[in-house]
Design a protein around this motif. Structure first.
Motif, short mmCIF file in Angstrom:
data_model
loop_
_atom_site.label_atom_id
_atom_site.label_comp_id
_atom_site.label_asym_id
_atom_site.label_seq_id
_atom_site.Cartn_x
_atom_site.Cartn_y
_atom_site.Cartn_z
N GLN A 152 -63.29 36.47 64.41
CA GLN A 152 -63.45 37.87 64.02
C GLN A 152 -62.18 38.40 63.35
O GLN A 152 -62.24 39.09 62.34
CB GLN A 152 -63.79 38.74 65.22
CG GLN A 152 -65.20 38.64 65.68
CD GLN A 152 -65.46 39.57 66.85
OE1 GLN A 152 -64.56 39.88 67.63
NE2 GLN A 152 -66.71 40.01 66.98
N HIS A 155 -61.87 36.88 59.95
CA HIS A 155 -62.85 37.49 59.06
C HIS A 155 -62.38 38.88 58.62
O HIS A 155 -62.49 39.24 57.44
CB HIS A 155 -64.22 37.58 59.74
CG HIS A 155 -65.26 38.25 58.93
ND1 HIS A 155 -65.82 37.66 57.81
CD2 HIS A 155 -65.84 39.48 59.04
CE1 HIS A 155 -66.70 38.49 57.29
NE2 HIS A 155 -66.73 39.60 58.01
N LEU A 156 -61.86 39.65 59.59
CA LEU A 156 -61.35 40.98 59.24
C LEU A 156 -60.17 40.89 58.30
O LEU A 156 -60.02 41.68 57.36
CB LEU A 156 -60.96 41.75 60.51
CG LEU A 156 -62.11 42.24 61.38
CD1 LEU A 156 -61.57 42.84 62.67
CD2 LEU A 156 -62.95 43.26 60.63
N THR A 158 -59.50 38.45 56.12
CA THR A 158 -59.95 38.07 54.76
C THR A 158 -60.69 39.20 54.08
O THR A 158 -60.59 39.38 52.87
CB THR A 158 -60.84 36.81 54.81
OG1 THR A 158 -61.93 37.05 55.69
CG2 THR A 158 -60.07 35.60 55.24
N THR A 159 -61.42 40.00 54.87
CA THR A 159 -62.12 41.15 54.31
C THR A 159 -61.12 42.17 53.79
O THR A 159 -61.29 42.73 52.70
CB THR A 159 -63.04 41.80 55.37
OG1 THR A 159 -63.90 40.81 55.90
CG2 THR A 159 -63.85 42.92 54.78
N GLU A 160 -60.06 42.42 54.55
CA GLU A 160 -59.05 43.38 54.12
C GLU A 160 -58.31 42.91 52.87
O GLU A 160 -58.03 43.70 51.99
CB GLU A 160 -58.04 43.63 55.25
CG GLU A 160 -58.60 44.46 56.38
CD GLU A 160 -57.62 44.63 57.52
OE1 GLU A 160 -56.45 44.17 57.40
OE2 GLU A 160 -58.00 45.22 58.54
N SER A 162 -59.47 40.86 50.60
CA SER A 162 -60.36 40.85 49.44
C SER A 162 -60.59 42.26 48.90
O SER A 162 -60.86 42.45 47.72
CB SER A 162 -61.69 40.18 49.78
OG SER A 162 -62.38 40.95 50.73
N ILE A 163 -60.49 43.26 49.77
CA ILE A 163 -60.66 44.65 49.34
C ILE A 163 -59.44 45.08 48.52
O ILE A 163 -59.56 45.80 47.54
CB ILE A 163 -60.87 45.59 50.55
CG1 ILE A 163 -62.22 45.29 51.18
CG2 ILE A 163 -60.77 47.04 50.16
CD1 ILE A 163 -62.48 46.03 52.47
#
Length: 164
Positions: A152, A155-156, A158-160, A162-163
């Protein structure tokens, strides 16, 4: 209704609280040994193993069960997860052996004055086996939860990125 833990920080804090309960169970084993010492106070040969069992539990508790400086927030959770995994590996390495030693120190006083037969010995062997298997099962469950929290967090992260 049970509140679901959503964030990795909440889940990790829950694991830390669960790890604290292991310390409480070790203290309960020490108290049980102390009660047996009191009951066997006239039999010095039974008191010595019980006292050694308490000393082993105290040393193990002080060295391995006190969680040190876990301050968790979203920024440092990966570092704290690594520390926690090392803590778990260290505990798993020694915990079954320590519990087995404690059971060996308690066994003579428990058997004092009882008719020892095959069923009593088999019962003790089954009890010891179940104790160790349950401990290994719980370690595996905690390791899986740590992996889930790590995924998790990754994932968080990589999400941050990519944003941005």
């Amino acid at each position: 209704m049970k509140k679901s833990l959503k964030t990795p920080v909440e889940k990790f804090n829950y694991l830390l609280k669960a790890s604290e309960s292991v310390k409480i169970s070790a203290i309960m084993l020490m108290v049980l040994s102390g009660i047996l010492i009191y009951q066997m106070r006239a039999q010095v040969t039974y008191i010595i193993p019980l006292a050694l069992g308490i000393v082993v539990l105290i040393a193990y508790t002080v060295n391995n069960l006190w969680l040190k400086n876990y301050t968790i927030d979203e920024k440092n959770i990966q570092l704290q997860l690594k520390r926690y995994k090392l803590y778990l590996a260290k505990r798993q390495k020694y915990e079954a052996g320590i519990v087995f030693i404690w059971i060996l120190t308690v066994t003579p006083s428990y058997l004092y004055g009882k008719d020892i037969d095959l069923f009593l010995l088999l019962g003790f062997m089954v009890f010891t086996y179940l104790f160790i298997v349950l401990g290994n099962f719980l370690f595996q469950k905690i390791k899986n939860e740590v992996k889930e929290i790590e995924s998790q967090v990754n994932h968080l992260a990589t999400t941050e990125t990519s944003i941005i």
